[in-house]
Design an enzyme around this catalytic site. Sequence first.
Site, PDB file in Angstrom:
ATOM      1  N   HIS A 121      -3.854  -0.122  -5.475  1.00  0.00           N
ATOM      2  CA  HIS A 121      -4.306  -0.689  -4.148  1.00  0.00           C
ATOM      3  C   HIS A 121      -3.018   0.010  -3.580  1.00  0.00           C
ATOM      4  O   HIS A 121      -2.042  -0.492  -3.261  1.00  0.00           O
ATOM      5  CB  HIS A 121      -4.297  -2.171  -4.259  1.00  0.00           C
ATOM      6  CG  HIS A 121      -4.352  -2.557  -2.645  1.00  0.00           C
ATOM      7  ND1 HIS A 121      -5.615  -2.664  -2.116  1.00  0.00           N
ATOM      8  CD2 HIS A 121      -3.565  -3.021  -1.656  1.00  0.00           C
ATOM      9  CE1 HIS A 121      -5.685  -2.996  -0.993  1.00  0.00           C
ATOM     10  NE2 HIS A 121      -4.164  -3.273  -0.533  1.00  0.00           N
TER      11      HIS A 121
ATOM     12  N   ASP B 203      -1.991   0.544   0.500  1.00  0.00           N
ATOM     13  CA  ASP B 203      -1.882   0.174   1.892  1.00  0.00           C
ATOM     14  C   ASP B 203      -1.687   1.209   2.716  1.00  0.00           C
ATOM     15  O   ASP B 203      -0.598   1.976   2.673  1.00  0.00           O
ATOM     16  CB  ASP B 203      -1.042  -1.115   2.230  1.00  0.00           C
ATOM     17  CG  ASP B 203      -1.344  -2.349   1.601  1.00  0.00           C
ATOM     18  OD1 ASP B 203      -2.622  -2.746   1.794  1.00  0.00           O
ATOM     19  OD2 ASP B 203      -0.618  -2.920   0.772  1.00  0.00           O
TER      20      ASP B 203
ATOM     21  N   ASP C 291      -8.523  -6.663  -0.430  1.00  0.00           N
ATOM     22  CA  ASP C 291      -7.337  -7.361  -0.005  1.00  0.00           C
ATOM     23  C   ASP C 291      -7.418  -7.418   1.320  1.00  0.00           C
ATOM     24  O   ASP C 291      -6.634  -7.051   2.472  1.00  0.00           O
ATOM     25  CB  ASP C 291      -6.081  -6.196  -0.064  1.00  0.00           C
ATOM     26  CG  ASP C 291      -4.687  -6.885   0.434  1.00  0.00           C
ATOM     27  OD1 ASP C 291      -4.387  -8.122   0.416  1.00  0.00           O
ATOM     28  OD2 ASP C 291      -3.830  -6.109   0.875  1.00  0.00           O
TER      29      ASP C 291
ATOM     30  N   HIS D 217      -6.299  -2.884   7.025  1.00  0.00           N
ATOM     31  CA  HIS D 217      -6.441  -4.055   7.068  1.00  0.00           C
ATOM     32  C   HIS D 217      -4.793  -4.686   7.167  1.00  0.00           C
ATOM     33  O   HIS D 217      -4.513  -5.953   6.851  1.00  0.00           O
ATOM     34  CB  HIS D 217      -6.608  -4.621   5.657  1.00  0.00           C
ATOM     35  CG  HIS D 217      -6.193  -4.352   4.355  1.00  0.00           C
ATOM     36  ND1 HIS D 217      -6.920  -3.428   3.605  1.00  0.00           N
ATOM     37  CD2 HIS D 217      -5.195  -4.650   3.811  1.00  0.00           C
ATOM     38  CE1 HIS D 217      -6.096  -3.399   2.565  1.00  0.00           C
ATOM     39  NE2 HIS D 217      -5.099  -4.005   2.520  1.00  0.00           N
TER      40      HIS D 217
HETATM   41 ZN   LIG Z   1      -3.716  -4.352   1.117  1.00  0.00          ZN
END
Ligand SMILES: [Zn+2]
Length: 1031
Positions: free
Chosen positions: A257, A259, A369, A574
């Site tokens: 994951h 970001d 997430d 996000h």
């Molecule tokens: Zn995240």
Amino acid sequence: MAAPKHRRTALERVEKFLSETYFTDCNLRGRLFGDRCPPASLSCFQTPRRIPYDEAVRQEFRPAQVGDSFGPTWQTCWFKVELSIPPAWAGREVHFVWESDGEGMVWRDAQPVQGLTKEGEKTSYILTSSMKETEPHSLTLYVELACNGLFGAGKGSMIAPPDPDKRFTLSKAELVVFNRDVYELLVDLEILLDMAQLLGEENQRGSQALCAANQMVNVCNVTDPSTFPAARALAAAFFSQRNGESQHSIHAMGHCHIDSAWLWPFEETIRKCARSWVTVVRLMERNPELTFACSQAQQFEWVRSWYPGLYKQIQDFVAKGQFIPVGGTWVEMDGNLPSGESMVRQFLQGQRFFQQQFGRVCSEFWLPDTFGYSAQLPQVMRGCGIRRFLTQKLSWNLVNSFPHHTFFWEGIDGSRVLTHFPPGDSYGMHGRVEEVLRTVKNNKDKGRVNDSAFLFGFGDGGGGPTQEMLDRMKRMSDTDGLPRVQISTPDQLFSALEKESSQLYTWVGELFLELHNGTYTTQAQIKKGNRECERILHDVEVLSTLAMAQDGGFQYPASQLQRLWRLLLLNQFHDVLPGSCIQLVVEDALQYYAEILRAGAGLQQEAVQSLCRELLEPEAGDAGSTLVLNTLPWERTEVISKAGPAGTETLALVTVPSMGYAVVREPLLPPQPVVVRKLEDGSIAMENGVIAACLDVMGRLISLQLLDCQRESVPDGCRANQFALFDDVPLYWDAWDVMDYHLETRKPVTTLLKPLEVTLAGGLRGSVSFSLQIGKSSTLTQEIILDATCPYLRFLTQVEWKEAHKFLKVEFPVQVRSPNATYEIQFGHLQRPTHWNTSWDWARFEVWAHKWLDLSEHGFGVALLNDCKYGASAHGNILSLSLLRAPKSPDATADMGHHQFTYAVMPHLGSFQDAGVIQHAYSLNFPLHTVPARSAPCPPYSAFSVSSPAVVLETVKQAEDRPGAVVVRLYEAHGSTVVTWLQTSLPVEEAMLCDLLEQPVAAERLQLEQRGLRLSFTPFRVLSLLLVLRQ
Ligand SMILES: [Zn+2]
């Protein structure tokens, strides 16, 4: 075989045999590496910029050594490493080992070859698995070291603002011989030890595991590798004892994951993607069974343009089915705040990218997430070719435990998607026994379905999966006592779940996250930028489409719009739109918004120029008039302000047709002028024939009446437009969280700086203004505006905000009683309770809405509209709008400074639907455009209109890749079943329904009748049409 007599000593004996701390002089772990050898030479240079390899290698490198430190934060240090492998290492596996607290990328022959991040257990670059004498023994590597850690550079704690002066140390750089036979034994023993501990003494299989491990230690002489095969055979015999048929299946998929920006800037994410994905590619070369699920088209696009060589390798592994693009969106966006159209564009940009690059669209939405999921998402997914959804975040709920891991999720229109939460409650598993056991134990639907997802790999800078994770799971593939663990794909997982889906439950409505509820308010400028940019892109698309339809010579700005949309979509990531990022990211995000607004204004002007060319060129001696454009799909009568002579502004009441324009020569006279009266006690009364307000000296509403029926909105003795300040100290996640207990600290704002006074005396517009002191050092100035004919009172607000850990809200107690309030969401609305009966009710003490919320009882209600706010609540009869927060982590400067925003209060008869609350909230957000024009007569022009007020025509744009065709998108906004007519003056030749990706959904054409196109809607249905224009 000697069985252990004493459980504890046997367990600890095996532990010590594997320990990295104890007895490494004589245990197995101490034998993992053989001979070592330092680099022949090590040199470096440092740069504040993130530069390409070609530029880096041309710089002057100076000698460096292990133990040196580099920095400060965000710098990059390039190392040149010359290596010479000792000839005596022939036949051995040789690794280049690099340890640092910064994130590293190894370059070899001008290509990135390996990401190295200690926090992600990536410290080795495998040079050869068996050194041949014929191979060159000398080589040069470059290591690009980013002066930031996996989670940035927080000062003291992970989410603290970055320490600008952090230094990063090179703690190891050497060649080593790697003993793979020792490694394999270590993995065997770790699994056995974990099983012995976790399954426990009372469990047959746990006891067998301990017995096997103990015997392996007996057999193993660490100084004599010839004893290893016998020990390994003991482990193999154990692991090959298989499960029964009923055992649970775990679908393990590699994952990382990343970001797209968070505790580091966007630019660093590009390198994080490259470091992580090159690591995955290396691992795939050695493990053809490895699968890796990878989301976010934006990140693929970054790697495509910055690392073309790596991208080519990724494409090959995509073709082999190992590197699996998932999600279908441009980024993993916030699930609450983007508009309906923005959510569609996330998928449109994402799915089109995946189709173009990899020849297929994604079949599952992937959003592990994000801080809650809109009840409109199922319909958006279904419209974009997606029936499956994977997320995980609801396991973070602070109050209620979500009752399912596999279920059907049903949106406000009735669309359903099969949804799965990986039951291990993480998207960064390490392939350990504890995690696979937890996955089965937690799974709340395991009686109904027998399959779970298991995403393994270090996220963010951690580089995803490791060889150890894979090797652990190989041993667990089918061994009695553990669930079956198979390396799988999202498609295999969901296909298995679909087969078992007949007994699944359905969850209806939003997936509300009972945490991170401050993210609807934090970083107000980002929220405002999002709303403004959604508006300008809407308007540019409407006006450009009309210009294109009218004039074949007009070039629809398709590629510019794609660029601007992608910037906006990126900012919806996000940790950006929610405001949970560091200051560097906020600065980038605000710059992207400024760019969208700047370029958007230019495109808008070009479209208007083309659309209204004849009207815009005043002739000599022409007194001039004003062209007014309306981008919304209903006729509007409003007061506008237009440029008068010598730079003055004058007001005019105008009527403009739906999605069209009119030239205003003779402004309308209002049926009743606005009257403003100052009363003896300093309060001021304002009325316009529709509503009448009375405000006290602090700008608070003592009374707000609907004149038609003399209905009062403000309860006796209450004050509406009351500001309140709350202490706002969460438990940990500062920018993210507002806790329930903040409500206990409410302090009404009552310090007057400047009492209420009249600023506009009335006529077309009346206004009053006042100033308040907020807290110790902040101030607020408000202008309250009432326009002729307008059914709402507008509050134009300026705040100088200098608080720490405070939360500013404005409250409207209203004379309405209802157990539910209504909140606008994407393409519709939903209700949430106004009481705190159950834990599910009170956990929603702070919620989100888009342009309006409303509290209605039968026959009457009050709505609150806003132009850039998202946080809200309705408790009892009090409607609150959340205005500003002041968190200090991860951005110590968050929200400090000047803010301007507008909200409005609208009392109404009947339901909010019949009263037009939805339309008025749009109008507040999409002001009419005014342009100086010539005064020649010109009939009003309307491009589109819709016969039913229940249906909103939201979007008008050129079809992707199809000049000469238009896509229009409408939705049913009242929650009703309705048939309506869409009328257009565009030269439509053919019309058909299409999906959200703009693919026609049926061969059947829509009949173009005299009254337009007949369209049927069920509640909250979104319909898209493809209109082919006559050339
Ligand atoms: Zn995240």
